[in-house]
Design an enzyme around this catalytic site. Sequence first.
Site, PDB file in Angstrom:
ATOM      1  N   ASP A 190     -12.470 -30.537 -35.465  1.00  0.00           N
ATOM      2  CA  ASP A 190     -11.285 -30.533 -34.687  1.00  0.00           C
ATOM      3  C   ASP A 190     -11.729 -31.080 -33.284  1.00  0.00           C
ATOM      4  O   ASP A 190     -11.920 -30.196 -32.518  1.00  0.00           O
ATOM      5  CB  ASP A 190     -10.505 -29.274 -34.558  1.00  0.00           C
ATOM      6  CG  ASP A 190      -9.161 -29.307 -33.828  1.00  0.00           C
ATOM      7  OD1 ASP A 190      -8.819 -30.208 -33.245  1.00  0.00           O
ATOM      8  OD2 ASP A 190      -8.232 -28.500 -34.144  1.00  0.00           O
ATOM      9  N   LYS A 195      -5.060 -35.175 -26.041  1.00  0.00           N
ATOM     10  CA  LYS A 195      -5.876 -34.724 -25.071  1.00  0.00           C
ATOM     11  C   LYS A 195      -6.920 -35.706 -24.712  1.00  0.00           C
ATOM     12  O   LYS A 195      -6.376 -36.632 -23.795  1.00  0.00           O
ATOM     13  CB  LYS A 195      -6.695 -33.385 -25.675  1.00  0.00           C
ATOM     14  CG  LYS A 195      -5.808 -31.909 -25.884  1.00  0.00           C
ATOM     15  CD  LYS A 195      -4.526 -32.255 -26.894  1.00  0.00           C
ATOM     16  CE  LYS A 195      -3.747 -30.955 -27.206  1.00  0.00           C
ATOM     17  NZ  LYS A 195      -3.570 -30.842 -28.538  1.00  0.00           N
ATOM     18  N   ALA A 207      -9.847 -32.584 -30.667  1.00  0.00           N
ATOM     19  CA  ALA A 207      -9.048 -32.739 -29.427  1.00  0.00           C
ATOM     20  C   ALA A 207      -9.586 -33.151 -28.082  1.00  0.00           C
ATOM     21  O   ALA A 207      -9.499 -33.823 -27.282  1.00  0.00           O
ATOM     22  CB  ALA A 207      -8.146 -31.763 -29.581  1.00  0.00           C
ATOM     23  N   TYR A 226       2.986 -54.957 -39.149  1.00  0.00           N
ATOM     24  CA  TYR A 226       2.803 -53.805 -40.005  1.00  0.00           C
ATOM     25  C   TYR A 226       1.643 -53.511 -40.545  1.00  0.00           C
ATOM     26  O   TYR A 226       0.904 -52.334 -40.571  1.00  0.00           O
ATOM     27  CB  TYR A 226       3.910 -54.064 -41.045  1.00  0.00           C
ATOM     28  CG  TYR A 226       4.112 -52.757 -42.179  1.00  0.00           C
ATOM     29  CD1 TYR A 226       5.073 -52.024 -41.785  1.00  0.00           C
ATOM     30  CD2 TYR A 226       3.350 -52.359 -42.850  1.00  0.00           C
ATOM     31  CE1 TYR A 226       5.334 -50.862 -42.389  1.00  0.00           C
ATOM     32  CE2 TYR A 226       3.338 -51.313 -43.825  1.00  0.00           C
ATOM     33  CZ  TYR A 226       4.530 -50.569 -43.568  1.00  0.00           C
ATOM     34  OH  TYR A 226       4.624 -49.376 -44.267  1.00  0.00           O
ATOM     35  N   HIS A 268       7.930 -17.783 -29.554  1.00  0.00           N
ATOM     36  CA  HIS A 268       7.759 -18.032 -28.058  1.00  0.00           C
ATOM     37  C   HIS A 268       8.302 -19.266 -27.670  1.00  0.00           C
ATOM     38  O   HIS A 268       8.835 -19.195 -26.175  1.00  0.00           O
ATOM     39  CB  HIS A 268       6.266 -17.979 -27.763  1.00  0.00           C
ATOM     40  CG  HIS A 268       5.466 -19.064 -28.274  1.00  0.00           C
ATOM     41  ND1 HIS A 268       5.201 -19.085 -29.855  1.00  0.00           N
ATOM     42  CD2 HIS A 268       4.793 -20.181 -27.886  1.00  0.00           C
ATOM     43  CE1 HIS A 268       4.516 -20.077 -30.158  1.00  0.00           C
ATOM     44  NE2 HIS A 268       4.431 -20.772 -28.913  1.00  0.00           N
ATOM     45  N   PHE A 324      -7.276 -23.639 -34.172  1.00  0.00           N
ATOM     46  CA  PHE A 324      -6.193 -23.847 -33.317  1.00  0.00           C
ATOM     47  C   PHE A 324      -4.788 -23.620 -34.157  1.00  0.00           C
ATOM     48  O   PHE A 324      -5.004 -23.640 -35.508  1.00  0.00           O
ATOM     49  CB  PHE A 324      -5.989 -25.300 -32.923  1.00  0.00           C
ATOM     50  CG  PHE A 324      -4.848 -25.639 -32.049  1.00  0.00           C
ATOM     51  CD1 PHE A 324      -5.003 -25.227 -30.703  1.00  0.00           C
ATOM     52  CD2 PHE A 324      -4.017 -26.585 -32.641  1.00  0.00           C
ATOM     53  CE1 PHE A 324      -3.933 -25.627 -30.048  1.00  0.00           C
ATOM     54  CE2 PHE A 324      -2.719 -26.781 -31.659  1.00  0.00           C
ATOM     55  CZ  PHE A 324      -2.814 -26.183 -30.301  1.00  0.00           C
ATOM     56  N   ASP A 325      -3.562 -23.134 -33.482  1.00  0.00           N
ATOM     57  CA  ASP A 325      -2.473 -22.584 -34.242  1.00  0.00           C
ATOM     58  C   ASP A 325      -2.182 -23.589 -35.283  1.00  0.00           C
ATOM     59  O   ASP A 325      -1.837 -23.122 -36.402  1.00  0.00           O
ATOM     60  CB  ASP A 325      -1.275 -22.001 -33.419  1.00  0.00           C
ATOM     61  CG  ASP A 325      -1.379 -22.608 -31.782  1.00  0.00           C
ATOM     62  OD1 ASP A 325      -2.445 -22.948 -31.559  1.00  0.00           O
ATOM     63  OD2 ASP A 325      -0.499 -22.232 -31.350  1.00  0.00           O
TER      64      ASP A 325
HETATM   65  C1  PLP Z   1      -3.149 -30.191 -29.741  1.00  0.00           C
HETATM   66  C2  PLP Z   1      -4.292 -29.551 -30.529  1.00  0.00           C
HETATM   67  C3  PLP Z   1      -3.939 -29.608 -32.200  1.00  0.00           C
HETATM   68  C4  PLP Z   1      -2.876 -30.259 -32.469  1.00  0.00           C
HETATM   69  O1  PLP Z   1      -2.422 -31.601 -32.130  1.00  0.00           O
HETATM   70  P1  PLP Z   1      -1.007 -32.093 -31.851  1.00  0.00           P
HETATM   71  O2  PLP Z   1      -1.200 -33.323 -31.260  1.00  0.00           O
HETATM   72  O3  PLP Z   1      -0.408 -31.262 -30.773  1.00  0.00           O
HETATM   73  O4  PLP Z   1      -0.363 -32.177 -33.075  1.00  0.00           O
HETATM   74  C5  PLP Z   1      -4.835 -29.330 -32.770  1.00  0.00           C
HETATM   75  N1  PLP Z   1      -6.381 -28.776 -32.476  1.00  0.00           N
HETATM   76  C6  PLP Z   1      -6.621 -28.596 -31.091  1.00  0.00           C
HETATM   77  C7  PLP Z   1      -7.659 -28.215 -30.634  1.00  0.00           C
HETATM   78  C8  PLP Z   1      -5.526 -28.959 -30.309  1.00  0.00           C
HETATM   79  O5  PLP Z   1      -5.843 -28.735 -28.811  1.00  0.00           O
END
Ligand code: PLP
Length: 461
Positions: free
Chosen positions: A218, A261, A220, A72, A453, A127-128
């Site tokens: 961000d 990613k 990713a 843990y 969507h 990002f959304d």
């Molecule tokens: C995928 C992504 C996110 C969100 O990540 P999740 O692992 O899907 O929650 C945030 N910012 C970018 C640029 C992404 O491609």
Amino acid sequence: MKLPYAEPYKIKSVEPIRKTTRSEREQLIEEASFNLFNLRAEKVFIDLLTDSGTGAMSQHQWAEIMLGDESYAGATSYFKLKNSVETILDMPYFLPTHQGRAAENVLFETLMGHNGDGKIVPGNSHFDTTKGHIEWRGAKAVDCTIDEAFDTTVDHPFKGNIDLAKLADVFEKTPREQIPIVILTITCNSSGGQPVSMENIKAVSKLCKDAGVTLFFDAARFAENAYFIKIREKGYENKTIKEIVLEMFSYVDGCTMSAKKDGIVNMGGLLAFRNEELFRKACTFNIMFEGYLTYGGLAGRDLGALSVGLCESTEFDYLEARCGQVAYLGAKCREYGIPVQEPFGGHAIFVDALKVFPHIPREQYPAQLLGVELYIEAGVRGVEIGTLLADRDPVTRQDRFPKLELLRLAIPRRVYTNSHMDYIAAGLANVLERASSIKSGFAVTWEAPIMRHFTVKLRRI
Ligand SMILES: *Cc1c(COP(=O)(O)O)cnc(C)c1O
């Protein structure tokens, strides 16, 4: 002869995929209400819905799955990941989270709690999910991306860049305490996986420092961004990816990361900090929302696999094959006259549906039509980035029409071969050939009030 790139791995284990017949696919997509999310994955031959969590792990990552320490607190696997975060990102503090949006949730809760009223978070086409976390708290995400990003005819090597004048303008017009953070997304997914240059990262960092504003990535697709810096930006051609990544991160105060990613894991995320005080504050929310500080919603084995994934994705040979494969598909499409967005991004190819179906009104969702026709043609699944995704205006309830109607073909990491790319491009070419004989698109028969969507139901007109 200059030797071409080749994948720096060979295949030890394979996952069979099966073709369906065209008439089966016609029936399946109708049963799915013409929504590609509703298809069973086993009925998809090549799945390009997303590059998120769909990559193939290496033998070293699978070995870490077996070595996972499920304690843990203070698990060995946690310290392996901590070591990677320190050596690759040079971030002294971090928190694991179950995925990227969870890291965003913890970060924004730490920065503004539930009261974001009047607050502004500038960035480059957030990002959304990032935008969602900002707007859900009543704050505003302000897009400061350079104008060239939105013009597909302009060739620019770093279309993810921030327009410094736009950012300076936001700083000038907004009281300092109303700007909790700037988010720089690398690569910029919303504008097509377009990278941000080191020069721009550095300049944004200086602007933020001078204004006393925190700057986070961000991150990713941080490794793909570093690859584009190496091959496109002067002065970086002889640096290793790991050196470039270290320099990139040296300009920011921290990052959120979806590890699905460039972490090349199927699930995971993290939040990293340079500042101890901010990290301490975030710890409380991580424990509440995600899990204890040394696992944050992940199994020990996941932490171990991610620790290796970060090392592997920052190898040049891997990135050359990865981004090379995306560009290979792009070039193949171009050869067949398929209208694709250029320059090609790091993780996906975007097909311009307005050029494939110039005779289909936007009210009939031409990018969705392209996605459905590609599935029927070849069993390939992409995703609509167009009017369905843009959703209705919350006040007028009218369709919002974005600048473009695109079909995104996101390429999973280390999963498909270039023969698959040939197959995809040929499928698209066949759709293009009969495009003018397709006379109409879709009408909505059911949709959710937001994010329609994912679950929308459609009928052919
Ligand atoms: C995928 C992504 C996110 C969100 O990540 P999740 O692992 O899907 O929650 C945030 N910012 C970018 C640029 C992404 O491609």
